[in-house]
Scaffold this motif. Structure first.
Motif, PDB file in Angstrom:
ATOM      1  N   ALA A  48      79.922  68.770  38.152  1.00  0.00           N
ATOM      2  CA  ALA A  48      79.635  70.206  38.050  1.00  0.00           C
ATOM      3  C   ALA A  48      78.276  70.523  38.660  1.00  0.00           C
ATOM      4  O   ALA A  48      78.092  71.570  39.301  1.00  0.00           O
ATOM      5  N   ASP A  49      77.327  69.629  38.475  1.00  0.00           N
ATOM      6  CA  ASP A  49      75.995  69.802  39.064  1.00  0.00           C
ATOM      7  C   ASP A  49      76.078  69.834  40.588  1.00  0.00           C
ATOM      8  O   ASP A  49      75.481  70.698  41.250  1.00  0.00           O
ATOM      9  N   VAL A  50      76.830  68.905  41.162  1.00  0.00           N
ATOM     10  CA  VAL A  50      76.976  68.850  42.627  1.00  0.00           C
ATOM     11  C   VAL A  50      77.783  70.051  43.123  1.00  0.00           C
ATOM     12  O   VAL A  50      77.524  70.565  44.217  1.00  0.00           O
ATOM     13  N   TRP A  95      60.318  66.140  41.809  1.00  0.00           N
ATOM     14  CA  TRP A  95      59.643  65.736  40.578  1.00  0.00           C
ATOM     15  C   TRP A  95      58.466  66.656  40.269  1.00  0.00           C
ATOM     16  O   TRP A  95      58.271  67.059  39.119  1.00  0.00           O
ATOM     17  N   ARG A  96      57.688  66.986  41.290  1.00  0.00           N
ATOM     18  CA  ARG A  96      56.545  67.889  41.075  1.00  0.00           C
ATOM     19  C   ARG A  96      57.026  69.263  40.606  1.00  0.00           C
ATOM     20  O   ARG A  96      56.426  69.867  39.715  1.00  0.00           O
ATOM     21  N   ILE A 115      76.698  73.039  31.614  1.00  0.00           N
ATOM     22  CA  ILE A 115      75.359  72.456  31.758  1.00  0.00           C
ATOM     23  C   ILE A 115      75.123  72.014  33.195  1.00  0.00           C
ATOM     24  O   ILE A 115      74.062  72.261  33.777  1.00  0.00           O
ATOM     25  N   GLY A 116      76.114  71.343  33.797  1.00  0.00           N
ATOM     26  CA  GLY A 116      75.950  70.828  35.149  1.00  0.00           C
ATOM     27  C   GLY A 116      75.731  71.925  36.176  1.00  0.00           C
ATOM     28  O   GLY A 116      74.813  71.835  37.004  1.00  0.00           O
ATOM     29  N   LEU A 125      70.856  64.843  45.172  1.00  0.00           N
ATOM     30  CA  LEU A 125      71.896  64.088  44.476  1.00  0.00           C
ATOM     31  C   LEU A 125      71.284  63.003  43.591  1.00  0.00           C
ATOM     32  O   LEU A 125      71.718  62.797  42.450  1.00  0.00           O
ATOM     33  N   ILE A 126      70.284  62.328  44.102  1.00  0.00           N
ATOM     34  CA  ILE A 126      69.633  61.268  43.331  1.00  0.00           C
ATOM     35  C   ILE A 126      68.882  61.851  42.141  1.00  0.00           C
ATOM     36  O   ILE A 126      69.001  61.372  41.003  1.00  0.00           O
ATOM     37  N   PHE A 127      68.127  62.905  42.390  1.00  0.00           N
ATOM     38  CA  PHE A 127      67.324  63.495  41.320  1.00  0.00           C
ATOM     39  C   PHE A 127      68.216  64.107  40.235  1.00  0.00           C
ATOM     40  O   PHE A 127      67.985  63.906  39.039  1.00  0.00           O
ATOM     41  N   GLN A 128      69.254  64.829  40.654  1.00  0.00           N
ATOM     42  CA  GLN A 128      70.143  65.461  39.688  1.00  0.00           C
ATOM     43  C   GLN A 128      70.950  64.428  38.899  1.00  0.00           C
ATOM     44  O   GLN A 128      71.319  64.677  37.748  1.00  0.00           O
ATOM     45  N   ALA A 129      71.204  63.271  39.516  1.00  0.00           N
ATOM     46  CA  ALA A 129      71.906  62.210  38.789  1.00  0.00           C
ATOM     47  C   ALA A 129      71.085  61.768  37.581  1.00  0.00           C
ATOM     48  O   ALA A 129      71.628  61.537  36.494  1.00  0.00           O
ATOM     49  N   GLY A 130      69.772  61.655  37.773  1.00  0.00           N
ATOM     50  CA  GLY A 130      68.899  61.294  36.658  1.00  0.00           C
ATOM     51  C   GLY A 130      68.924  62.338  35.556  1.00  0.00           C
ATOM     52  O   GLY A 130      68.984  62.006  34.363  1.00  0.00           O
ATOM     53  N   ILE A 131      68.877  63.608  35.949  1.00  0.00           N
ATOM     54  CA  ILE A 131      68.929  64.695  34.974  1.00  0.00           C
ATOM     55  C   ILE A 131      70.247  64.653  34.195  1.00  0.00           C
ATOM     56  O   ILE A 131      70.277  64.791  32.962  1.00  0.00           O
ATOM     57  N   CYS A 132      71.349  64.462  34.912  1.00  0.00           N
ATOM     58  CA  CYS A 132      72.664  64.457  34.269  1.00  0.00           C
ATOM     59  C   CYS A 132      72.854  63.256  33.344  1.00  0.00           C
ATOM     60  O   CYS A 132      73.533  63.361  32.317  1.00  0.00           O
TER      61      CYS A 132
END
Length: 302
Positions: free
Chosen positions: A154-156, A20-21, A71-72, A105-112
């Motif tokens: 795609a992000d993962v 987050w920072r 994008i991912g 995985l948790i942080f990128q899930a929020g972004i996605c």
């Protein structure tokens, strides 16, 4: 950061705070802006025939899923490799790789989730999504789920690649090849038969394209080939002054044109859920690859 004798769950929390920072300090919100721009460009090029005619719908679905994959992967392709030296040091100090990957995985899930909402919101400004015949409450909900799952998978995948390669330069070199494979083996550009059909199953694009076509009720849309065939016959009749009306030609075409039904696009809740499940399976596999690859970070020679 000392991670000795710190529980896995605590490590996940620590790294979520770090992500987050970095998101704030390094202007990570730019990935949301990038996603919005891509969404707008894609939506602009899609015509009014989307969700009306088969060919336009198929091309549109392919374009939207390609945008999700682009994008991912762009979100995460450099995320791990750019701090590989730090990971190596902290791993030796007690970092659990599973905790580190889980935090991503948790942080990128929020972004996605945000990016899927942006893609759906912007595309709604340019496209008329089907308003009825939904399989899961609302067609918009179905497309949101599909966009999110495709973007997140795609992000993962990007995280897995970033865990395997050692430098951001290598990651960006690999990225175009991965995208090309996703596009070629989706089943849109080429008919996949034999071994290619098997390899197509290993792509996110195939299952994402299937899911979007199912929600669009592709098999019951107006057939583009039939319309083109009818138009060609009318042109020939007019040029040769044949004693036949346009209505008679339309009736003849309707009676003799057999529209092929693609079983992969059957408008069925189980079929749609099955394609979502395949995308989720891909996501789990990519996450496991990322963990396994990063477990060997201590072997880096540099």
């Amino acid at each position: 950061m000392s991670t000795t004798k710190v529980s896995r769950a605590t490590q996940v929390g620590i790294y979520l705070g770090k992500h987050w920072r970095l998101f704030i300090n390094e202007r990570g919100w730019k990935v949301l802006l990038f996603g919005a721009v891509i969404s707008a460009l894609v939506s602009l090029v899609l015509g009014s025939g989307m969700f009306v005619y088969t060919m336009e719908t198929f091309s549109g679905c392919f374009t939207l899923i390609s945008a999700c994959i682009w994008i991912g992967i762009f979100n995460s392709i450099q995320t791990i490799c750019k701090e590989r030296a730090i990971i190596k040091r902290e791993h030796r100090a007690g970092l659990h790789i599973t905790s580190y990957i889980a935090s991503h995985l948790i942080f990128q899930a929020g972004i996605c989730l945000l990016q899927a909402a942006i893609l759906l919101g912007i595309s709604c400004l340019f496209l008329s999504y089907p308003s009825g015949n939904a399989l899961f409450g609302s067609v918009l909900i179905e497309y949101f789920i599909t966009y999110f799952l495709a973007t997140y998978a795609a992000d993962v995948l990007g995280l897995a690649i970033s865990a395997i390669v050692k430098t951001p330069t290598t990651a960006m070199t690999v990225m175009p090849f991965v995208l090309i494979i996703q596009l070629i083996l989706s089943g849109m550009l080429f008919s996949l038969e034999g071994p290619l059909g098997f390899f197509g199953n290993l792509t996110i694009s195939k299952w994402g394209l299937n899911a979007t076509a199912i929600s669009a009720d592709y098999n019951n849309l107006e057939n583009t080939q039939q319309i083109q065939f009818s138009y060609t016959l009318k042109q020939m009749a007019h040029q040769q002054s044949l004693p036949v009306t346009d209505e008679q030609i339309d009736q003849m075409v309707d009676e003799n044109f057999t529209q092929s039904v693609n079983p992969a696009y059957v408008h069925d809740a189980g079929n749609l859920a099955g394609n979502w499940g395949m995308i989720v399976l891909h996501t789990f596999v990519y996450a496991a690859v990322a963990v396994i690859a990063l477990e060997f970070v201590d072997r880096d020679k540099r």
